[in-house]
Enzyme design. Structure first.
Site, PDB file in Angstrom:
ATOM      1  N   LYS A 214     -35.473  12.675  16.058  1.00 30.84           N
ATOM      2  CA  LYS A 214     -34.006  12.402  16.611  1.00 30.84           C
ATOM      3  C   LYS A 214     -33.335  13.547  16.750  1.00 30.84           C
ATOM      4  O   LYS A 214     -32.612  13.845  17.576  1.00 30.84           O
ATOM      5  CB  LYS A 214     -33.686  11.550  15.614  1.00 30.84           C
ATOM      6  CG  LYS A 214     -32.231  10.990  15.693  1.00 30.84           C
ATOM      7  CD  LYS A 214     -31.874  10.420  17.007  1.00 30.84           C
ATOM      8  CE  LYS A 214     -30.451  10.367  17.412  1.00 30.84           C
ATOM      9  NZ  LYS A 214     -30.072   9.694  18.618  1.00 30.84           N
ATOM     10  N   CYS A 268     -22.751  12.846  18.613  1.00 27.64           N
ATOM     11  CA  CYS A 268     -24.105  13.039  18.385  1.00 27.64           C
ATOM     12  C   CYS A 268     -24.639  14.366  18.657  1.00 27.64           C
ATOM     13  O   CYS A 268     -24.897  15.125  17.808  1.00 27.64           O
ATOM     14  CB  CYS A 268     -24.979  12.054  19.383  1.00 27.64           C
ATOM     15  SG  CYS A 268     -24.501  10.618  18.968  1.00 27.64           S
TER      16      CYS A 268
HETATM   17  N1  SAJ Z   1     -22.587  17.442  28.450  1.00 26.55           N
HETATM   18  C1  SAJ Z   1     -22.451  18.798  29.149  1.00 26.55           C
HETATM   19  N2  SAJ Z   1     -23.382  19.087  30.269  1.00 26.55           N
HETATM   20  C2  SAJ Z   1     -24.337  18.485  30.558  1.00 26.55           C
HETATM   21  C3  SAJ Z   1     -24.666  17.111  29.989  1.00 26.55           C
HETATM   22  C4  SAJ Z   1     -23.569  16.672  28.968  1.00 26.55           C
HETATM   23  O1  SAJ Z   1     -21.589  19.527  29.133  1.00 26.55           O
HETATM   24  O2  SAJ Z   1     -25.220  18.714  31.557  1.00 26.55           O
HETATM   25  C5  SAJ Z   1     -21.652  17.173  27.710  1.00 26.55           C
HETATM   26  C6  SAJ Z   1     -21.065  15.841  27.880  1.00 26.55           C
HETATM   27  O3  SAJ Z   1     -19.821  16.092  28.864  1.00 26.55           O
HETATM   28  C7  SAJ Z   1     -20.525  15.248  26.462  1.00 26.55           C
HETATM   29  C8  SAJ Z   1     -21.651  15.667  25.647  1.00 26.55           C
HETATM   30  O4  SAJ Z   1     -22.434  16.721  26.456  1.00 26.55           O
HETATM   31  O5  SAJ Z   1     -19.320  15.925  25.899  1.00 26.55           O
HETATM   32  C9  SAJ Z   1     -22.741  14.827  25.189  1.00 26.55           C
HETATM   33  O6  SAJ Z   1     -23.166  13.874  26.353  1.00 26.55           O
HETATM   34  P1  SAJ Z   1     -24.325  13.353  26.719  1.00 26.55           P
HETATM   35  O7  SAJ Z   1     -24.416  12.191  27.724  1.00 26.55           O
HETATM   36  O8  SAJ Z   1     -25.385  14.511  27.001  1.00 26.55           O
HETATM   37  O9  SAJ Z   1     -25.090  12.563  25.448  1.00 26.55           O
HETATM   38  P2  SAJ Z   1     -24.417  11.497  24.483  1.00 26.55           P
HETATM   39  O10 SAJ Z   1     -23.556  12.056  23.313  1.00 26.55           O
HETATM   40  O11 SAJ Z   1     -23.708  10.671  25.258  1.00 26.55           O
HETATM   41  O12 SAJ Z   1     -25.850  10.665  24.024  1.00 26.55           O
HETATM   42  C10 SAJ Z   1     -26.845  11.680  23.417  1.00 26.55           C
HETATM   43  C11 SAJ Z   1     -28.198  11.359  23.979  1.00 26.55           C
HETATM   44  N3  SAJ Z   1     -29.038  12.240  23.660  1.00 26.55           N
HETATM   45  C12 SAJ Z   1     -29.760  12.977  24.460  1.00 26.55           C
HETATM   46  O13 SAJ Z   1     -29.697  12.950  25.738  1.00 26.55           O
HETATM   47  C13 SAJ Z   1     -30.971  14.142  23.836  1.00 26.55           C
HETATM   48  C14 SAJ Z   1     -28.509   9.853  23.579  1.00 26.55           C
HETATM   49  O14 SAJ Z   1     -29.932   9.774  24.140  1.00 26.55           O
HETATM   50  C15 SAJ Z   1     -28.469   9.703  22.375  1.00 26.55           C
HETATM   51  O15 SAJ Z   1     -29.220   8.330  21.810  1.00 26.55           O
HETATM   52  C16 SAJ Z   1     -27.261   9.882  21.529  1.00 26.55           C
HETATM   53  O16 SAJ Z   1     -26.916  11.369  21.884  1.00 26.55           O
HETATM   54  C17 SAJ Z   1     -27.137   9.674  20.117  1.00 26.55           C
HETATM   55  O17 SAJ Z   1     -26.779   8.567  19.863  1.00 26.55           O
HETATM   56  O18 SAJ Z   1     -27.721  10.473  19.359  1.00 26.55           O
END
Ligand code: SAJ
Length: 421
Positions: A214, A268
Site C-alpha cells: 500500500k 494519501c
Molecule cells: N497529481 C498531480 N499530477 C498527476 C496526478 C496527480 O499533480 O499526474 C496530484 C493530484 O492533483 C492530487 C494528488 O496528486 O493533488 C493525488 O491525486 P491522485 O489522483 O494521484 O490520487 P488520490 O490521492 O486521489 O488517490 C490515491 C490513489 N493512489 C494511487 O494512484 C497510487 C488511490 O488509488 C489510493 O486508493 C488513494 O491514493 C489512497 O486512499 O491511498
C-alpha cells in the site's frame, strides 16, 4: 450457515462508508460505526456526508432496506473492518491513535471464528502489533491457528484499499486486492470474505508485505509526480512549455511522465511516503526528495502568483479551484487551498475564489475578504487567473472569454493561449 453474515465497519469516512454500503448491497448485514454523531445522523437518514458519484443512491437503498444500520458503538459481528484515518503528526510521524482506539473498542466483542481486518494505511508491522495487543487483552483467543484449536481462534489481516476518489464504487469492486494475513490461515479467511464482494483478484500474502505494498503504491505515484513537478520548474527556467515537452516525450513507447501541478494534495499521496521514510530514514533519499519537490511546487506557485499580481496593482485575481484534485469537493491537504489562502492573506478582497463543488467558502478564506464566484463571473470580473485545479467546468471556458486574462496555468488546461505554465 454462511461464514460471514454480519460485518461491522469501524469508521465511516471516504473508504468506510462506501465499503459498508457495497457489502450491505451483497446481502450481508452491516453495522457502520462512527464516533461522530453528525455522521451517524446523516447516514441513518439515508444521506451521505461525502460527495462521491452514486454513493448517495446506494446508501439510501441499503439504509432503507435495513441491511446497513449505523451507530456510534460497535456491536458483535463476524467480521470487523477498521477503516479509520491514520494521519501524520507535526513531525511527519504516523499517528495511529484512531486504529488503537478502534481496536480497543471491539476487542471485548470478539468471539471465536471472527475476522479482524485493518484497511487503514499503516506502517509495516502495525497489523502484527494489533494481533499481539488483541492476544494480550483476550488470552482466551488465539490468532490464526488451524486444526483443533480453530473454534477458539480469530483471524487478523491487513487488506489495504486502493480506490480512487471519484471512482470509489467501481474500483471497490473491480480492483485487485492484496490480502495480508498475520498467518496463512488468517489470509485465507480474509480472502474468502473479500471474494464475496470483489470481482478483482484477491491475492494472499503476509500482513507486512501488504502494508508495504500500500505504501509503495502511493510513494511511487508521489515520486513520479515529483519528477513532473521538477521538470516544470526546469522548463520555467528555460522558458519552455512543459506540457509540450511532456506530450512529445510521452510519444516514446516506454516513457510516461505524469502531469505537473501546484503540489500534491489529498490525505494519501502526500502522507503515505512519510510512513516509509519514518521507518527507514537512512534508505529513503528519493522518497524524501520527492516529498520536498512536491511541497516546493506549492511554494513556487505562490511566488509566481505574487510576482504577477504585483505587476497589476489593482487587478482582481481568480483562484480557480480549491479541491485537492479535479472534480471532487475534498479540500483536505489541498495545495490549491493553501495557495488561495496565502494570496487572500496578502491581497484580501481582490481574491475571487472559484470552486464549483462547494457552496460556501471555508471560513479562513472569507475572513480575509475573499469571495466565492462562479467561473463565468470570475473570468468576467478578474484580470488575473491562477488555475489550480483541472475541474471540467474550467476546461469548458472558451478562449474568447478568457483572452483578456493574465494566466498562471498550473494544470495545463488553458494551453490554447499564451500563458505562464
Ligand atoms: N497529481 C498531480 N499530477 C498527476 C496526478 C496527480 O499533480 O499526474 C496530484 C493530484 O492533483 C492530487 C494528488 O496528486 O493533488 C493525488 O491525486 P491522485 O489522483 O494521484 O490520487 P488520490 O490521492 O486521489 O488517490 C490515491 C490513489 N493512489 C494511487 O494512484 C497510487 C488511490 O488509488 C489510493 O486508493 C488513494 O491514493 C489512497 O486512499 O491511498
Amino acid at each position: 450457515m454462511p461464514e460471514f453474515q454480519k460485518v461491522a465497519v469501524i469508521g465511516l469516512g471516504y473508504i468506510g462508508l462506501p465499503t459498508a454500503a457495497v457489502i450491505a448491497s451483497r446481502g450481508m448485514q452491516v453495522v457502520g460505526v462512527d464516533t461522530n454523531e453528525c455522521v451517524v445522523k446523516t447516514v441513518t437518514s439515508g444521506s451521505v456526508h461525502i460527495a462521491e458519484p452514486d454513493l448517495d443512491g446506494l446508501v439510501q437503498k441499503v439504509v432503507s432496506n435495513g441491511s446497513l444500520v449505523v451507530t456510534t458503538k460497535p456491536e458483535q459481528a463476524d467480521v470487523f473492518i477498521i477503516a479509520v484515518p491514520t494521519p501524520i503528526d507535526n513531525t511527519k510521524r504516523p499517528d495511529l491513535t484512531s486504529v488503537t482506539a478502534a481496536i480497543e473498542s471491539i476487542v471485548q466483542l470478539l468471539a471465536p471464528g471472527n475476522l479482524v481486518i485493518i484497511e487503514s494505511t499503516s506502517p509495516v508491522g502495525t497489523t502484527e502489533s494489533v494481533a499481539k495487543r488483541i492476544s494480550k487483552l483476550r488470552s482466551d483467543l488465539s490468532i490464526g491457528t488451524n486444526g483443533k484449536e480453530r473454534n477458539a481462534s480469530i483471524s487478523v489481516a491487513y487488506c489495504p484499499e486502493r480506490v480512487l476518489p471519484g471512482r470509489i464504487l467501481t474500483e471497490l469492486v473491480n480492483n485487485d486486492r492484496c490480502i495480508g494475513g498475520v498467518t496463512a490461515s488468517c489470509a485465507r479467511q480474509a480472502q474468502r470474505f473479500y471474494k464475496m464482494f470483489v470481482r478483482g483478484a484477491c491475492i494472499a500474502t503476509t500482513a507486512r508485505t501488504a502494508e508495504l505494498v500500500k505504501l509503495t503504491e502511493n510513494a511511487f505515484r508521489d515520486t513520479n509526480i515529483a519528477f513532473a513537478n521538477e521538470l516544470s520548474l526546469i522548463c520555467d527556467r528555460f522558458s519552455i512549455n512543459v506540457w509540450e515537452v511532456i506530450d512529445l516525450a510521452n510519444r516514446h513507447p516506454r516513457v510516461n511522465v505524469l502531469r505537473p501541478g501546484p503540489g500534491v494534495g489529498g490525505h494519501c499521496i502526500a502522507v503515505d511516503p512519510w510512513f516509509i521514510i519514518d521507518s527507514a530514514p537512512d534508505l529513503t533519499r528519493i522518497m524524501k526528495a520527492s516529498r520536498e519537490v512536491n511541497d516546493y511546487k506549492t511554494t513556487s506557485t505562490i511566488e509566481r502568483a505574487i510576482a504577477v499580481i504585483e505587476d497589476h496593482p489593482y487587478a482582481n485575481v481568480a483562484c480557480c479551484g480549491l479541491a485537492f484534485k479535479a472534480n471532487v469537493d475534498d479540500l483536505r491537504e489541498s495545495p490549491a487551498l493553501e495557495i488561495s489562502l496565502d494570496l487572500a492573506k496578502k491581497y484580501g478582497s481582490r481574491i475571487k475564489v472559484v470552486e464549483p463543488n462547494i457552496r460556501e467558502l471555508p471560513l479562513q478564506l472569507s475572513e480575509y475578504g475573499a469571495e466565492l464566484l462562479d467561473i463565468d463571473k470570475a473570468v468576467r470580473t478578474c484580470e488575473i487567473a491562477v488555475l489550480l485545479v483541472d475541474h471540467d467546468e474550467f476546461k469548458m471556458v472558451p478562449l474568447a472569454e478568457r483572452r483578456h486574462l493574465d494566466v498562471i496555468d498550473t494544470r495545463g488546461i488553458w494551453q490554447d493561449m499564451p500563458v505562464r505554465t
